[in-house]
Design a protein around this motif. Structure first.
Motif, PDB file in Angstrom:
ATOM      1  N   ALA A 142       0.824  -1.216   0.000  1.00 63.59           N
ATOM      2  CA  ALA A 142       0.000   0.000   0.000  1.00 63.59           C
ATOM      3  C   ALA A 142       0.858   1.266   0.000  1.00 63.59           C
ATOM      4  N   LYS A 143       1.964   1.249   0.717  1.00 59.96           N
ATOM      5  CA  LYS A 143       2.786   2.463   0.788  1.00 59.96           C
ATOM      6  C   LYS A 143       3.403   2.792  -0.568  1.00 59.96           C
ATOM      7  N   LEU A 144       3.675   1.758  -1.372  1.00 58.19           N
ATOM      8  CA  LEU A 144       4.219   1.988  -2.702  1.00 58.19           C
ATOM      9  C   LEU A 144       3.144   2.565  -3.623  1.00 58.19           C
ATOM     10  N   ARG A 145       1.941   1.987  -3.565  1.00 54.85           N
ATOM     11  CA  ARG A 145       0.842   2.509  -4.379  1.00 54.85           C
ATOM     12  C   ARG A 145       0.501   3.943  -3.980  1.00 54.85           C
ATOM     13  N   GLN A 146       0.503   4.191  -2.672  1.00 53.91           N
ATOM     14  CA  GLN A 146       0.170   5.536  -2.196  1.00 53.91           C
ATOM     15  C   GLN A 146       1.219   6.549  -2.649  1.00 53.91           C
ATOM     16  N   LEU A 147       2.478   6.164  -2.578  1.00 58.41           N
ATOM     17  CA  LEU A 147       3.550   7.062  -3.008  1.00 58.41           C
ATOM     18  C   LEU A 147       3.358   7.486  -4.452  1.00 58.41           C
ATOM     19  N   LEU A 148       3.163   6.517  -5.340  1.00 59.60           N
ATOM     20  CA  LEU A 148       3.042   6.813  -6.762  1.00 59.60           C
ATOM     21  C   LEU A 148       1.765   7.581  -7.074  1.00 59.60           C
TER      22      LEU A 148
END
Length: 413
Positions: free
Chosen positions: A143-149
């Protein structure tokens, strides 16, 4: 009507091949891009579109607005408050590094003057993960990767626009009025943010009156009506429509989760249609003449922009974060150039600045190369996170548990 017929055929082909595209490197975005190029003056000659055609600016503008509005509705303020540091790093450090890096390459490799080089850097700085939906649209991906992008792409469009406009003013015949332009741009951004916040809150408060409210079958149209109204008001008041779109989507989702749930399937479909239409039109601009106008240095700059400048910039900004090595590399790679860069590139072309045509050619080729590279590698890289059912067709035993939207049945970009 030829353009409408071509779009219908391309859409039909894309839908029929979407299952295959979701499992392989085949990309539906690439199909529309190539389809537009094939029917343009450079090949079959079925449609005649030039960069100064109204349809180019309108479709790119609508597509960017629609994508930002739906992306905004995926933002979770509680999660963002808890994990704001990573997007802040990407926006506050990674984006400026990419901006400066692209400017240096454009000046020393392509040979454009410093002002125009920084203008190219500003145009190509925003990212658009709609072309990497297998990454940002799969809940199996961290989730943190998706949120970052997702957050990075939603906000950096608005951050880049004032820089683009100021540099256009500095490069053109009105260079002496840059300070006045800066004040005007700040006003436009403020108006866009205000409209994006106030209008959704006003509508949500009206819905809660006992005598008002939408019946179930019309509930998905409420967010659509808000988006259309925001878009129209922005163009009437010269407010920034892109900042307004993202903020309106985020505020509406936070103020009325039920509206977000009702609108999600319709919103995703409309965003896809707008995106495909813009890709078809943009593809029609990629004629052999345009591709031939770019120098060898320009092609080298395009390669460096995709494989070096964005990855290195974001990797530097993520130093010291809790992302593991694989997550950092994936985040660094997925910095596709999208509709914001298309719109801003058209602004450069139509501005009449001395090296505007050369800058636009470089920008257009870079966007096309980015779409090809990123939309064709999202599925293979998504498999690194053990993502399954990339076609979006769930097995019978869990079909009832799959939510709507990008995480279930989203046609891969």
């Amino acid at each position: 009507m030829v353009l409408v017929a071509v779009f219908g055929v391309a859409l039909l082909v894309a839908v029929l091949l979407s299952g295959l595209a979701a499992r392989t490197v085949l990309s539906t975005s690439l199909l529309f891009l190539v389809g537009g190029a094939l029917v343009s003056d450079g090949f079959l000659g079925l449609i005649h579109i030039t960069p100064d055609s109204d349809i180019v600016a309108v479709t790119a503008d609508l597509a960017l607005f629609a994508v930002l509005f739906t992306d905004g509705m995926h933002v979770s303020f509680p999660k963002l408050r808890a994990n704001w540091k990573n997007p802040a790093r990407a926006l506050g450090l990674g984006m400026p590094l990419a901006f400066v890096g692209m400017a240096l390459v454009t000046h020393y490799v392509v040979g454009l003057d410093w002002t125009t080089s920084f203008l190219v850097g500003a145009v190509l700085a925003p990212t658009d993960p709609v072309f990497a939906s297998a990454i940002v649209g799969r809940k199996e991906v961290p989730a943190k990767l998706r949120q970052l992008l997702n957050v990075e792409s939603g906000i950096n469009d608005g951050l880049a626009l004032p820089i683009v406009l100021v540099l256009i003013a500095a490069a053109g015949p009105t260079a002496g009025h840059a300070e006045a332009s800066l004040g005007k741009i700040a006003l436009e951004l403020g108006l866009g943010l205000a409209l994006g916040i106030i209008l959704p809150l006003l509508v949500v408060s009206l819905v809660r009156f006992r005598l008002l409210g939408a019946e179930p079958k019309l509930q998905p149209l409420l967010p659509l009506a808000i988006g259309i109204t925001v878009y129209g008001l922005c163009h009437l008041t010269h407010a920034n429509p892109y900042l307004a779109a993202f903020s309106a989507g985020a505020v509406l989702a936070a103020a009325s989760p039920e509206a977000r749930t009702a609108f999600e399937p319709l919103g995703e479909a409309l965003a896809e249609l707008a995106k495909f239409a813009a890709l078809l039109v943009f593809g029609a601009l990629l004629t052999p003449r345009l591709l031939g106008d770019l120098s060898y240095g320009g092609y080298l700059a395009v390669v460096l922009a995709i494989v070096l400048i964005r990855p290195v910039s974001l990797l530097i900004s993520l130093i010291g974060t809790r992302f593991d090595r694989r997550e950092k590399l994936v985040a660094a790679w997925f910095g596709p150039k999208g509709f914001a860069s298309v719109v801003y590139g058209l602004l450069v072309l139509q501005s009449g600045i001395p090296q505007g045509q050369e800058a636009y050619t470089l920008i257009a080729v870079c966007i096309a190369a980015s779409i090809i590279a990123h939309s064709s590698t999202d599925v293979p890289i998504a498999r690194l996170f053990n993502v399954e059912d990339l076609a979006g067709i769930p097995a019978d035993h869990d079909a009832a548990e799959v939510p709507h939207g990008r995480e279930a049945g989203h046609v891969r970009a």
